[in-house]
Design a protein around this motif. Structure first.
Motif, PDB file in Angstrom:
ATOM      1  N   UNK A  96      23.350  14.928  13.359  1.00 52.03           N
ATOM      2  CA  UNK A  96      24.603  13.929  13.590  1.00 52.03           C
ATOM      3  C   UNK A  96      25.180  13.086  13.155  1.00 52.03           C
ATOM      4  N   UNK A  97      26.338  13.245  13.005  1.00 51.44           N
ATOM      5  CA  UNK A  97      26.831  12.013  11.878  1.00 51.44           C
ATOM      6  C   UNK A  97      27.681  11.361  13.373  1.00 51.44           C
ATOM      7  N   UNK A  98      27.617  10.427  14.176  1.00 45.58           N
ATOM      8  CA  UNK A  98      28.542  10.023  14.407  1.00 45.58           C
ATOM      9  C   UNK A  98      29.643   8.567  13.888  1.00 45.58           C
ATOM     10  N   UNK A  99      28.868   7.928  13.066  1.00 48.26           N
ATOM     11  CA  UNK A  99      29.591   6.744  12.519  1.00 48.26           C
ATOM     12  C   UNK A  99      28.596   6.473  11.450  1.00 48.26           C
ATOM     13  N   UNK A 100      29.328   6.889   9.889  1.00 52.07           N
ATOM     14  CA  UNK A 100      29.102   7.076   8.899  1.00 52.07           C
ATOM     15  C   UNK A 100      27.877   5.566   8.356  1.00 52.07           C
ATOM     16  N   UNK A 101      28.676   4.719   8.860  1.00 51.84           N
ATOM     17  CA  UNK A 101      28.382   3.295   7.821  1.00 51.84           C
ATOM     18  C   UNK A 101      27.255   2.986   8.005  1.00 51.84           C
ATOM     19  N   UNK A 102      27.192   2.912   9.882  1.00 55.46           N
ATOM     20  CA  UNK A 102      25.585   2.553  10.453  1.00 55.46           C
ATOM     21  C   UNK A 102      24.164   3.432  10.697  1.00 55.46           C
ATOM     22  N   UNK A 103      24.389   4.998   9.598  1.00 54.61           N
ATOM     23  CA  UNK A 103      23.513   5.750  10.043  1.00 54.61           C
ATOM     24  C   UNK A 103      23.488   5.846   8.030  1.00 54.61           C
ATOM     25  N   UNK A 104      24.597   5.243   6.881  1.00 53.35           N
ATOM     26  CA  UNK A 104      23.869   5.438   5.642  1.00 53.35           C
ATOM     27  C   UNK A 104      22.740   5.221   5.136  1.00 53.35           C
ATOM     28  N   UNK A 105      22.149   4.158   5.826  1.00 55.55           N
ATOM     29  CA  UNK A 105      20.697   3.501   5.913  1.00 55.55           C
ATOM     30  C   UNK A 105      20.100   4.300   5.320  1.00 55.55           C
ATOM     31  N   UNK A 106      19.606   4.837   6.759  1.00 51.86           N
ATOM     32  CA  UNK A 106      18.675   5.770   7.226  1.00 51.86           C
ATOM     33  C   UNK A 106      18.913   7.373   6.525  1.00 51.86           C
ATOM     34  N   UNK A 111      16.789  10.890   1.847  1.00 52.52           N
ATOM     35  CA  UNK A 111      17.585  11.382   0.267  1.00 52.52           C
ATOM     36  C   UNK A 111      16.468  11.107  -0.354  1.00 52.52           C
ATOM     37  N   UNK A 112      16.079   9.726  -0.319  1.00 56.81           N
ATOM     38  CA  UNK A 112      15.122   9.467  -1.378  1.00 56.81           C
ATOM     39  C   UNK A 112      13.788   9.710  -1.662  1.00 56.81           C
ATOM     40  N   UNK A 113      13.832   9.852  -0.316  1.00 60.26           N
ATOM     41  CA  UNK A 113      11.960  11.160  -0.080  1.00 60.26           C
ATOM     42  C   UNK A 113      12.241  12.248  -0.227  1.00 60.26           C
ATOM     43  N   UNK A 114      13.617  12.815  -0.488  1.00 63.38           N
ATOM     44  CA  UNK A 114      13.280  14.051  -0.546  1.00 63.38           C
ATOM     45  C   UNK A 114      13.153  15.020   0.710  1.00 63.38           C
ATOM     46  N   UNK A 115      13.091  14.121   1.605  1.00 62.14           N
ATOM     47  CA  UNK A 115      13.485  15.066   2.731  1.00 62.14           C
ATOM     48  C   UNK A 115      15.246  16.136   3.582  1.00 62.14           C
ATOM     49  N   UNK A 116      15.235  16.977   3.032  1.00 63.03           N
ATOM     50  CA  UNK A 116      15.856  17.715   3.620  1.00 63.03           C
ATOM     51  C   UNK A 116      16.798  17.844   4.202  1.00 63.03           C
ATOM     52  N   UNK A 117      18.538  17.524   4.094  1.00 63.57           N
ATOM     53  CA  UNK A 117      19.178  17.190   5.472  1.00 63.57           C
ATOM     54  C   UNK A 117      20.209  18.392   5.977  1.00 63.57           C
ATOM     55  N   UNK A 118      20.395  18.421   7.267  1.00 60.86           N
ATOM     56  CA  UNK A 118      21.579  19.512   7.724  1.00 60.86           C
ATOM     57  C   UNK A 118      22.024  18.494   8.699  1.00 60.86           C
ATOM     58  N   UNK A 119      23.075  18.074   8.162  1.00 62.18           N
ATOM     59  CA  UNK A 119      24.328  17.564   9.304  1.00 62.18           C
ATOM     60  C   UNK A 119      24.727  18.595  10.028  1.00 62.18           C
ATOM     61  N   UNK A 127      29.340  14.652   5.019  1.00 62.68           N
ATOM     62  CA  UNK A 127      27.749  14.672   4.797  1.00 62.68           C
ATOM     63  C   UNK A 127      26.897  15.009   3.325  1.00 62.68           C
ATOM     64  N   UNK A 128      28.202  15.509   3.220  1.00 56.30           N
ATOM     65  CA  UNK A 128      27.433  15.191   1.244  1.00 56.30           C
ATOM     66  C   UNK A 128      27.188  14.151   1.074  1.00 56.30           C
ATOM     67  N   UNK A 129      28.500  13.022   0.693  1.00 56.29           N
ATOM     68  CA  UNK A 129      28.166  11.691   0.125  1.00 56.29           C
ATOM     69  C   UNK A 129      26.450  11.398   1.030  1.00 56.29           C
ATOM     70  N   UNK A 130      26.391  11.510   1.730  1.00 58.74           N
ATOM     71  CA  UNK A 130      24.996  11.209   2.835  1.00 58.74           C
ATOM     72  C   UNK A 130      24.069  11.803   2.884  1.00 58.74           C
ATOM     73  N   UNK A 292      26.394  28.267  -0.978  1.00 54.54           N
ATOM     74  CA  UNK A 292      27.243  27.990  -1.922  1.00 54.54           C
ATOM     75  C   UNK A 292      28.553  27.224  -1.206  1.00 54.54           C
ATOM     76  N   UNK A 293      28.715  26.341  -0.171  1.00 55.10           N
ATOM     77  CA  UNK A 293      28.855  25.910   1.073  1.00 55.10           C
ATOM     78  C   UNK A 293      29.166  25.081   1.129  1.00 55.10           C
ATOM     79  N   UNK A 294      29.843  24.174   1.583  1.00 48.20           N
ATOM     80  CA  UNK A 294      29.903  21.747   1.541  1.00 48.20           C
ATOM     81  C   UNK A 294      29.572  22.828   3.509  1.00 48.20           C
ATOM     82  N   UNK A 295      30.213  23.875   3.955  1.00 49.93           N
ATOM     83  CA  UNK A 295      30.042  24.060   5.675  1.00 49.93           C
ATOM     84  C   UNK A 295      29.854  25.091   5.747  1.00 49.93           C
TER      85      UNK A 295
END
Length: 320
Positions: A96-106, A111-119, A127-130, A292-295
């Motif tokens: 879940x992403x209750x605060x995008x700024x606080x969780x962006x780095x993690x 993403x850099x590690x190649x781990x697929x994410x679903x929010x 969601x897409x930006x992160x 093919x849907x963002x959400x």
């Protein structure tokens, strides 16, 4: 949207058709492992249903799921849990992403590690930006807006939006949508902050607000932890002219809808927010499927007196 759900049911059969369970999987059949990190604890009546959905999906798809959350709403701890999850090299991360700024780095590390994410649940607009593959939840602003229109149609002119977790992006968006809807109809709204961890203090704050302004004729709470103190406040003030609605459900909320104490609950079907990410990540790994849907929108729906009976039965099972 109907075609999308039919497709999901079909591909679920693809995912599950040849899946091995933990007990009978051969050594050459790796078991996919997904980690959930949310801001809501599994002991919470809302989030326990999310966890139930995730665990049911793991059983149905032959995967493993670990559900984690801070002991209380704590974005620093949540970020640390995401880091720890990445260190274990999972096959997928559900957050879940209750605060995008606080969780962006993690999340960017994932993403850099190649781990697929679903929010899920909150933060769909980020969601897409992160780096998330997609988001499973509802538009919190739209849900608040639709709830506001309903209360307005029932006669609301001066409302309180009771927020038990100020700073949680999803709850702030609910209140913003609710406010915009009522103000578009010429009504007024004030936001009242209450304490998530102190229901007695929350009841007293609601009582103080109602007593200081007798013209308040509508209340919207943003979840069960705000709704239950509100119910107690209304019992004490004994004002039948106040219309009361809430987000999300619990056994107490469903009972209150049945009795008429709550007019409606805005339902985001949180079981699906636990269940669908597991299915989607399993499809992504095993069959190279990606929607093919963002959400995927799981709400808003509305629980009212006429449909609450069946939902009470399902809530008792732990799936609603």
């Amino acid at each position: 949207m109907r075609c999308l759900w039919i497709s999901l049911l079909f591909v679920l059969g693809v995912v599950c058709g040849g899946c091995a369970s933990d007990d009978d999987a051969g050594t050459d059949t790796p078991i996919l492992r997904f980690v959930f990190v949310t801001h809501g604890q599994a002991s919470d009546p809302f989030w326990s249903v999310v966890q139930r959905g995730a665990l049911d999906a793991a059983q149905h798809t032959g995967t493993r799921v670990l559900y984690q959350a801070p002991e209380s709403f704590d974005l620093v701890t949540m970020s640390q849990l995401i880091d720890a999850a990445l260190a274990s090299q999972p096959d997928g991360l559900v957050v879940s992403i209750p605060d995008a700024d606080a969780l962006e780095a993690a999340l960017m590390s994932a993403r850099e590690a190649g781990v697929p994410i679903v929010s899920i649940n909150s933060g769909g607009e980020h969601s897409q930006r992160l780096g998330s593959l997609l988001h499973v939840g509802q538009s919190e602003y739209e849900a608040g807006y639709q709830g506001g229109l309903r209360l307005s149609a029932m006669g609301a002119t001066n409302a309180l939006c009771i927020n038990q977790e100020v700073g949680n992006l999803a709850l702030d968006e609910r209140c913003r949508g609710f406010t915009d809807a009522l103000e578009s109809q010429g009504s007024s709204v004030e936001m009242l902050a209450v304490e998530l961890g102190d229901p007695t203090e929350s009841t007293q704050r609601i009582l103080a607000a109602l007593r200081s302004d007798p013209s308040i004729d509508a209340l919207m709470t943003l979840g069960p932890t705000g709704a239950l103190p509100c119910l107690r406040a209304l019992e004490e003030i004994d004002n039948p002219g106040i219309n009361f609605a809430t987000f999300d459900t619990s056994p107490e909320i469903l009972n209150a809808i049945e009795s008429g104490a709550i007019l409606f609950a805005i339902d985001q079907q949180q079981y699906m927010q636990g269940y669908l990410p597991v299915v989607l990540l399993a499809l992504y790994h095993r069959n190279e499927n990606l929607l093919a849907h963002e959400s995927l929108q799981t709400g808003p729906g509305f629980i009212i007196r006429s449909n609450v009976g069946r939902l009470k039965e399902l809530t008792a099972r732990g799936t609603r």
